[in-house]
Design a protein around this motif. Structure first.
Motif, short mmCIF file in Angstrom:
data_model
loop_
_atom_site.label_atom_id
_atom_site.label_comp_id
_atom_site.label_asym_id
_atom_site.label_seq_id
_atom_site.Cartn_x
_atom_site.Cartn_y
_atom_site.Cartn_z
N GLY A 1 0.78 -1.22 0.00
CA GLY A 1 0.00 0.00 0.00
C GLY A 1 0.82 1.28 0.00
N GLY A 2 2.11 1.15 -0.10
CA GLY A 2 2.96 2.34 -0.14
C GLY A 2 4.41 1.99 0.06
N CYS A 3 5.30 2.92 -0.25
CA CYS A 3 6.73 2.72 -0.05
C CYS A 3 7.45 4.04 -0.26
N ASP A 4 8.71 4.08 0.11
CA ASP A 4 9.59 5.15 -0.36
C ASP A 4 10.18 4.64 -1.67
N TRP B 1 6.15 -2.10 -13.19
CA TRP B 1 5.51 -1.42 -12.05
C TRP B 1 4.02 -1.24 -12.32
N HIS B 2 3.68 -0.78 -13.53
CA HIS B 2 2.27 -0.51 -13.82
C HIS B 2 1.47 -1.78 -14.07
N ARG B 3 2.15 -2.88 -14.31
CA ARG B 3 1.45 -4.16 -14.40
C ARG B 3 0.84 -4.53 -13.06
N ARG B 4 1.52 -4.23 -11.96
CA ARG B 4 1.03 -4.59 -10.62
C ARG B 4 0.48 -3.40 -9.84
N ILE B 5 1.01 -2.21 -10.08
CA ILE B 5 0.60 -1.03 -9.31
C ILE B 5 0.23 0.08 -10.31
N THR C 1 14.24 11.05 -1.38
CA THR C 1 13.03 10.35 -0.96
C THR C 1 11.91 10.59 -1.96
N LEU C 2 11.03 9.62 -2.13
CA LEU C 2 9.82 9.77 -2.93
C LEU C 2 8.75 8.85 -2.32
N PRO C 3 8.08 9.30 -1.27
CA PRO C 3 7.03 8.47 -0.65
C PRO C 3 5.79 8.38 -1.54
N LEU C 4 5.36 7.18 -1.85
CA LEU C 4 4.16 6.93 -2.65
C LEU C 4 3.19 6.08 -1.85
N ARG C 5 1.92 6.15 -2.23
CA ARG C 5 0.91 5.29 -1.61
C ARG C 5 -0.08 4.86 -2.68
N TRP C 6 -0.74 3.70 -2.44
CA TRP C 6 -1.71 3.16 -3.38
C TRP C 6 -2.63 2.19 -2.64
N PRO C 7 -3.76 1.80 -3.22
CA PRO C 7 -4.62 0.82 -2.56
C PRO C 7 -3.92 -0.53 -2.46
N ALA C 8 -3.81 -1.05 -1.26
CA ALA C 8 -3.10 -2.32 -1.07
C ALA C 8 -3.88 -3.46 -1.71
#
Length: 392
Positions: A126-129, A358-362, A385-392
């Motif tokens: 659901g997110g990462c740096d 990346w876009h295949r899965r997220i 740093t580049l903190p991102l988030r997405w629906p897990a």
């Protein structure tokens, strides 16, 4: 020098908000075709596409013997980046077979497999740096395997690379940088000894069989070559990936376009390279004389910020806009002239695979509003740093 525009401009300014460096160079280019920075011993800065391209193509006048404008008398010589023709040409001839389109294509399956493993491990979180968790790990492991370095020492290698390239340069206070350089050289000295005893299918083993003027390459020169490849391999693709996904996270229409149409990725990669050209390199002037009105003297240092060239409105319509279908696209992200990036084919492959996998899965993600992305201003621009988030 009354007619010379002088600016207190430091290209090694440390951390700032993501994208700030592009704004700084755009503002300088709008005011000056060239100027003299008063930082350190002073150096020239060229801002226009045509002038930067001309300098890159003229190694006789603009030498690569020094490439850091704040260090005009370096005690080191990175091979082949800090060589001029014809010596540089001989080294490129040895290296070229290992960086052809065919050699890059032969690595695609392994690179894609490695990329999928990384993305699959992140998708459910659901997110990462993005910088720490993907951009540093993906191209770096590819490079370590290519060189024959142990991937389990990745964290140590990244720490050395950060100390050498990203810490602000301060003459007389470079102890940490020297220690990191010595550590990298020591690591490669051990690797060379191992490969002399037991050659393998890696670049270091191949280099041990090279001949220069009929003689084996001197070990000190091999160490210098390995050091340069180490610094380039652990930094450039990482930085480019960070800027690409920084843009995509903040521009959902562009993100959705690439997620739904993988065929658009190669052209988009070229536009990202143009819009976020990361290299801010230097050259050393070899003779007195004006260069398009700039009164240069032998021994002067000159800064050639590639992003200032690739965002020059005289060369690119609407240069501040990222146009994923831009064509033609004569960007200088890989440089030009004899020092044009040797690893361009491999870099393009890694960038394309990263976007596809990346876009295949997220396929949907966004910046984390509570944690801003930060940029380091140095010889190679990049995001810390580049903190991102997405629906897990």
């Amino acid at each position: 020098m009354d007619r010379v525009p002088q600016v207190e401009f430091n290209p090694m300014a440390g951390l700032r908000p993501a994208g700030a460096s592009f704004t700084v160079f755009a503002e300088l280019r709008e005011q000056y075709d060239w100027f003299r920075s008063t930082v350190g011993q002073g150096f020239w800065v060229l801002t226009r596409y045509e002038r930067i391209l001309e300098a890159l193509n003229d190694p006789e006048r603009f030498s690569s013997s020094a490439i850091t404008v704040l260090d005009p008398e370096p005690a080191y010589r990175w091979i082949p980046e800090m060589l001029d023709p014809p010596e540089h040409t001989a080294w490129r001839r040895l290296l070229r077979p290992h960086f052809t389109p065919a050699s890059a294509a032969a690595m695609e399956e392994r690179i894609r497999e490695h990329c999928r493993e990384l993305v699959d491990g992140l998708a459910g979180k659901g997110g990462c740096d993005f910088v720490a968790d993907f951009a540093t790990r993906f191209p770096t492991v590819v490079f370590l395997e290519m060189m024959g370095l142990p991937t389990e020492r990745l964290a140590t290698f990244l720490e050395w690379e950060d100390t050498i390239l990203h810490r602000p340069y301060e003459p007389g206070r470079a102890t940490g940088r020297r220690k990191a350089l010595a550590a990298v050289v020591g690591c490669f000295r051990e690797l060379i000894a191992d490969r002399r005893a037991e050659p393998r299918d890696d670049l270091v083993s191949a280099a041990l069989a090279w001949r220069m003027d009929g003689e084996p390459v001197a070990e000190d020169d091999l160490l210098s070559l390995c050091l340069l490849l180490f610094l380039a391999g652990l930094d450039t693709v990482t930085a480019q990936l960070a800027y690409m996904f920084w843009h995509l996270a903040g521009h959902p229409a562009d993100r959705d376009r690439l997620a739904s149409d993988p065929a658009a990725v190669p052209t988009a990669v070229e536009e990202f390279l143009r819009a976020h050209a990361i290299t801010v390199t230097g050259r050393k002037v070899t003779r007195d004389g004006e260069f398009h009105g700039c009164p240069m003297k032998a021994g002067d240092m000159v800064l050639l910020p590639l992003n200032s060239a690739t965002r020059d409105p005289a060369a690119f319509p609407e240069p501040e806009r990222v146009d994923l279908g831009r064509h033609p696209n004569r960007h200088l992200a890989f440089g030009a002239g004899p020092h044009r990036c040797l690893g361009a084919h491999l870099a393009r492959l890694e960038l394309r695979i990263a976007v596809e996998e990346w876009h295949r899965r997220i396929p949907a993600y966004e910046p984390d509003p509570d944690r801003p992305a930060l940029e380091h201003a140095a010889q190679v621009l990049g995001l810390d740093t580049l903190p991102l988030r997405w629906p897990a």
